[in-house]
Design a protein around this motif. Sequence first.
Motif, short mmCIF file in Angstrom:
data_model
loop_
_atom_site.label_atom_id
_atom_site.label_comp_id
_atom_site.label_asym_id
_atom_site.label_seq_id
_atom_site.Cartn_x
_atom_site.Cartn_y
_atom_site.Cartn_z
N THR A 28 -17.19 -4.08 -4.44
CA THR A 28 -16.97 -3.13 -5.55
C THR A 28 -18.17 -2.20 -5.69
N GLU A 29 -19.38 -2.78 -5.62
CA GLU A 29 -20.61 -1.98 -5.76
C GLU A 29 -20.73 -0.93 -4.66
N THR A 30 -20.32 -1.29 -3.45
CA THR A 30 -20.44 -0.35 -2.31
C THR A 30 -19.17 0.47 -2.12
N GLU A 31 -18.25 0.35 -3.09
CA GLU A 31 -17.03 1.14 -3.13
C GLU A 31 -16.16 1.00 -1.88
N VAL A 32 -16.01 -0.25 -1.45
CA VAL A 32 -15.07 -0.52 -0.35
C VAL A 32 -13.67 -0.23 -0.88
N VAL B 253 -9.91 -0.36 -1.94
CA VAL B 253 -8.97 -1.46 -2.16
C VAL B 253 -7.81 -1.31 -1.19
N LEU B 254 -7.43 -2.43 -0.55
CA LEU B 254 -6.35 -2.39 0.43
C LEU B 254 -5.02 -2.12 -0.27
N LYS B 255 -4.40 -1.02 0.06
CA LYS B 255 -3.10 -0.68 -0.54
C LYS B 255 -2.00 -0.75 0.49
N GLU B 256 -2.23 -0.11 1.63
CA GLU B 256 -1.20 -0.13 2.68
C GLU B 256 -1.80 -0.76 3.93
N LEU B 257 -1.21 -1.87 4.34
CA LEU B 257 -1.73 -2.62 5.48
C LEU B 257 -1.13 -2.09 6.79
N ASP B 258 -2.01 -1.89 7.77
CA ASP B 258 -1.56 -1.44 9.09
C ASP B 258 -1.01 -2.66 9.85
N LEU B 259 0.30 -2.75 9.95
CA LEU B 259 0.94 -3.92 10.56
C LEU B 259 0.78 -3.95 12.08
N GLU B 260 0.25 -2.87 12.66
CA GLU B 260 0.01 -2.83 14.11
C GLU B 260 -1.44 -3.21 14.44
N MET B 261 -2.23 -3.48 13.42
CA MET B 261 -3.64 -3.81 13.62
C MET B 261 -3.78 -5.10 14.43
N GLU B 262 -4.78 -5.15 15.29
CA GLU B 262 -5.02 -6.38 16.07
C GLU B 262 -5.91 -7.31 15.26
N LEU B 263 -5.48 -8.54 15.15
CA LEU B 263 -6.23 -9.52 14.35
C LEU B 263 -7.29 -10.23 15.19
N HIS B 264 -8.44 -10.47 14.57
CA HIS B 264 -9.44 -11.35 15.16
C HIS B 264 -8.87 -12.77 15.09
N PRO B 265 -9.12 -13.63 16.09
CA PRO B 265 -8.59 -15.00 16.04
C PRO B 265 -8.91 -15.73 14.74
N LYS B 266 -10.09 -15.47 14.16
CA LYS B 266 -10.47 -16.14 12.91
C LYS B 266 -9.68 -15.61 11.72
N GLU B 267 -9.32 -14.33 11.76
CA GLU B 267 -8.45 -13.78 10.71
C GLU B 267 -7.08 -14.45 10.77
N LYS B 268 -6.60 -14.59 12.00
CA LYS B 268 -5.29 -15.18 12.22
C LYS B 268 -5.27 -16.64 11.71
N ILE C 297 -17.75 -8.90 7.49
CA ILE C 297 -16.84 -8.45 6.43
C ILE C 297 -17.31 -7.10 5.91
N LEU C 298 -18.40 -7.12 5.15
CA LEU C 298 -18.89 -5.86 4.57
C LEU C 298 -19.63 -5.00 5.59
N GLU D 57 -13.13 1.17 8.30
CA GLU D 57 -12.85 1.03 6.86
C GLU D 57 -11.57 0.23 6.58
N LYS D 58 -10.55 0.44 7.43
CA LYS D 58 -9.29 -0.29 7.23
C LYS D 58 -9.49 -1.79 7.42
N LYS D 59 -10.24 -2.14 8.47
CA LYS D 59 -10.50 -3.56 8.73
C LYS D 59 -11.35 -4.16 7.63
N LYS D 60 -12.34 -3.37 7.18
CA LYS D 60 -13.21 -3.86 6.10
C LYS D 60 -12.39 -4.15 4.84
N SER D 61 -11.51 -3.23 4.47
CA SER D 61 -10.67 -3.42 3.29
C SER D 61 -9.77 -4.64 3.45
#
Length: 595
Positions: free
Chosen positions: A491-495, A497-512, A557-558, A563-567
Amino acid sequence: MNIQHVLEAKIKEAVHAIFKVTLPSIEFQPTRKDFEGDITVVVFPMLRFVKGNPEQIGNQIGQFLVDSVPEVASFNTIKGFLNLVISDSFYLSFFDAIKEETDYGFVPQAETDAVMVEYSSPNTNKPLHLGHIRNNLLGYSVAEILKASGKKVYKTQIINDRGIHICKSMVAWKKFGQGATPERTGLKGDKLVGNYYVAFDKAYKEEVEALVLDGVDRKAAEKEAPLLSEAQQMLQKWEAGDDEVVALWKKMNGWVYEGFTETYKNLGVDFDKLYYESQTYLLGKEFVQEGLDKGVFEKDADGSVWCDLTDEGLDRKIVLRSDGTAVYMTQDIGTAIQRVKDYPDIGGMVYTVGNEQDYHFKVLFLILKKLGFSWAEKLYHLSYGMVDLPSGKMKSREGTVVDADDLMADMTQTAADISQELGKLDDYADSEKQQLYKMIGLGALKYYILKVDPKKRILFDPEESVDFQGNTGPFIQYTYARIQSILRKATETEVPVLKELDLEMELHPKEKELIKQLQFFPETVQLAATNFSPALIANYTYDLVKEFNSFYQQVSILGEVDEKKKSFRVALSKKVANVIQSAFLLLGIDVPERM
């Protein structure tokens, strides 16, 4: 959407299409870490229906799934294990659907077929102790889990407020109390009354020894001791409604109830309805005649009434003495029936009582079934093992019981000592520290007890429970606080807020892996409700926290530049925190915003 449900239907379709066989069920398990895949289909059980080489069968099913199920990206078969790789888009779609759900994993409560959960049920001659703590934590948590699973729940207790044990405290107070009250002594009412129970036992033993020295047989001395006779006479007067005895009984019980209320508040448990044994001990007698009429009970020559359960592998159980007085079983039969009269929507009851009463509840449930009550099919004894401390067994008559209030205070102090030693809260104000010490101490106590299967006996080690590493409450609380720190910095660094998720984004194994773990929460809630086991929630939460910490250590993370991945990672972290909070809510544990 649960991928397992999708796969089960498609695998049955595949087997029918390829082998012309209908499978009754499919066995799944998580894919082993050393193989590629997200979910594994166990082929071996299929060999009862499908003849052939398990690896070839797995390959044929795998290819069918890749061709017909968009979520299955690829597969590999190792012997009789079909490992399926699920597409990133499936997990992203799943996360997108749950990210804003505030009550994720919880089912709206039904208005019918309620469950009554009984727990605590103390005696009014002593304070609550360590055994009561396990009882209360189990009963309260099971009630909250049942609510989360979609059940309407009533929490209750029956207070054992009559009998010879109460009269012993009353006799000792009259003899030794000199008008002592909680106000004059500064003691909680339950502790004050408990002290007189201990004082009675001490004086009684002295009387017995004096009689033995005078040549009286020990067994006779134990029956003839003047103090015991006084307590028995007081019980007779109470049952006869003697004004003076009843007034003293009300006064001393009133002190105890005030003490109990304070303890329950500190422990964080509550009740919807209280029953008192003084009001229920005559219930059930009216159903004895009904049982005789139905042939469920039989009368002996001396007039006593019994239920013969020998055909069910049990024994004959008395339900009415020859003098017409009831026994505990009669009272429990009547109380169960009364509860359904009070709450007609009850479809089942859960009794949280130690495992020393296993046989009693087998008999109770069977008798109620024989009497023809349909709800008796849904009665459950939440049987649990004892809690021991390294110091040994507790005895309330000798005053060696570990008092619940003292244990909670000690846990708060242990949390303070360990936190100070680690320097974790050095920059906190004193008031903040005290609040956190209590939250950590009680969280440690509750988690340590609830993470163990209820049926197992526990050796409770206070210091081990307040470890900030491993499968402990403080470790999970610390991870939750870490996530809150990440969210504040975002919030402080104004990341964005995720509103629309890119469903074609490639996930990191740890995210998955983290999303996969989130997927199990609703199923775990339902499983915990079915099994009446808070341990399933506790250990699920630990697994989720371990997965998050692995993600935290291996994925920026931060510091992520995209920016999309960070959000997305911030939103994922927030969802993990919300599930930790929800899971701990079911265990009655608070989580700190900072730690």
